[in-house]
Design an enzyme around this catalytic site. Structure first.
Site, PDB file in Angstrom:
ATOM      1  N   TYR A 102       6.418   0.731   6.540  1.00  0.00           N
ATOM      2  CA  TYR A 102       6.320  -0.379   7.478  1.00  0.00           C
ATOM      3  C   TYR A 102       5.024  -0.279   8.277  1.00  0.00           C
ATOM      4  O   TYR A 102       4.357  -1.283   8.529  1.00  0.00           O
ATOM      5  CB  TYR A 102       7.526  -0.399   8.433  1.00  0.00           C
ATOM      6  N   ASN A 125      13.048 -11.765   4.569  1.00  0.00           N
ATOM      7  CA  ASN A 125      12.413 -12.302   3.373  1.00  0.00           C
ATOM      8  C   ASN A 125      13.434 -13.148   2.596  1.00  0.00           C
ATOM      9  O   ASN A 125      14.459 -12.632   2.176  1.00  0.00           O
ATOM     10  CB  ASN A 125      11.911 -11.143   2.503  1.00  0.00           C
ATOM     11  N   CYS A 133      10.335  -7.007  -1.054  1.00  0.00           N
ATOM     12  CA  CYS A 133      10.594  -6.293   0.202  1.00  0.00           C
ATOM     13  C   CYS A 133      11.263  -4.945  -0.047  1.00  0.00           C
ATOM     14  O   CYS A 133      11.215  -4.070   0.809  1.00  0.00           O
ATOM     15  CB  CYS A 133      11.421  -7.157   1.154  1.00  0.00           C
ATOM     16  N   HIS A 134      11.838  -4.754  -1.231  1.00  0.00           N
ATOM     17  CA  HIS A 134      12.450  -3.467  -1.561  1.00  0.00           C
ATOM     18  C   HIS A 134      11.409  -2.354  -1.691  1.00  0.00           C
ATOM     19  O   HIS A 134      11.752  -1.187  -1.656  1.00  0.00           O
ATOM     20  CB  HIS A 134      13.279  -3.578  -2.858  1.00  0.00           C
ATOM     21  N   GLU A 160      11.722   0.252 -11.227  1.00  0.00           N
ATOM     22  CA  GLU A 160      10.268   0.114 -11.267  1.00  0.00           C
ATOM     23  C   GLU A 160       9.570   1.444 -11.542  1.00  0.00           C
ATOM     24  O   GLU A 160       8.434   1.459 -12.011  1.00  0.00           O
ATOM     25  CB  GLU A 160       9.758  -0.496  -9.962  1.00  0.00           C
TER      26      GLU A 160
END
Length: 175
Positions: A102, A125, A133-134, A160
């Site tokens: 953040y 979001n 946003c993850h 990912e």
């Protein structure tokens, strides 16, 4: 003039996803039980996933879940405050398979002391997964809040990273 909203629901490895369009442009992707999910009435009429703009959204989501797509290329209508939109614009800059804190996101916005405000905007979001946003984590590298639930956040990040998307405890190391 009031925009025309419509929505469809599609299956995913993370549960049903509600896709919302405003005047034919994607403006929402919501998971079941998601925090800050608008009331169902706000989504407009339910239509088939074959109606525009949904076929291309569904195609790209399927490619993402299959591991064949690392960056979405879709027109989006991000509805929020100017600050929220600036945060969301930065989210799409986070490379696939990587994470930012953040604080790092706040610094990239030129507001290094705005980590909390960035976190609040991140949590609101409206187009999860596509606007990733993850990929935002705590300064220590720990998993912090996620509107879709920490389990989904961990699973998306594992997906990912090339690891299985199978359910894993939120406390399990990602890498």
């Amino acid at each position: 003039m009031t925009p025309i909203k419509q929505h469809t629901v599609v299956d995913s490895p993370y549960g049903p996803l509600t896709l919302v369009a405003s005047d034919g442009v994607l403006c929402g992707l919501y998971m079941v039980g998601q925090r800050h999910r608008p009331a169902e009435e706000a989504f407009g009429a339910r239509v088939s996933a074959e109606e525009e703009p949904f076929p291309e959204v569904v195609r790209q989501l399927a490619a993402y879940f299959a591991g064949d797509l690392t960056r979405f290329d879709l027109p989006l209508r991000m509805e929020g405050t100017p600050f929220q939109r600036s945060v969301w614009d930065q989210l799409v800059q986070i490379p696939y398979g990587q994470t930012w804190s953040y604080g790092e996101l706040a610094a990239r916005l030129g507001k290094p002391n705005a980590s909390r405000a960035v976190g609040l905007a991140n949590g609101k979001n409206p187009i999860g997964i596509i606007v990733p946003c993850h990929r935002v984590i705590g300064a220590s590298g720990g998993m912090t809040g996620y509107g879709g639930g920490l389990d989904r956040k961990v699973r998306l990040l594992r997906h990912e990273s090339g690891k299985t998307a199978a359910a894993a405890p939120a406390t399990e190391a990602l890498f």
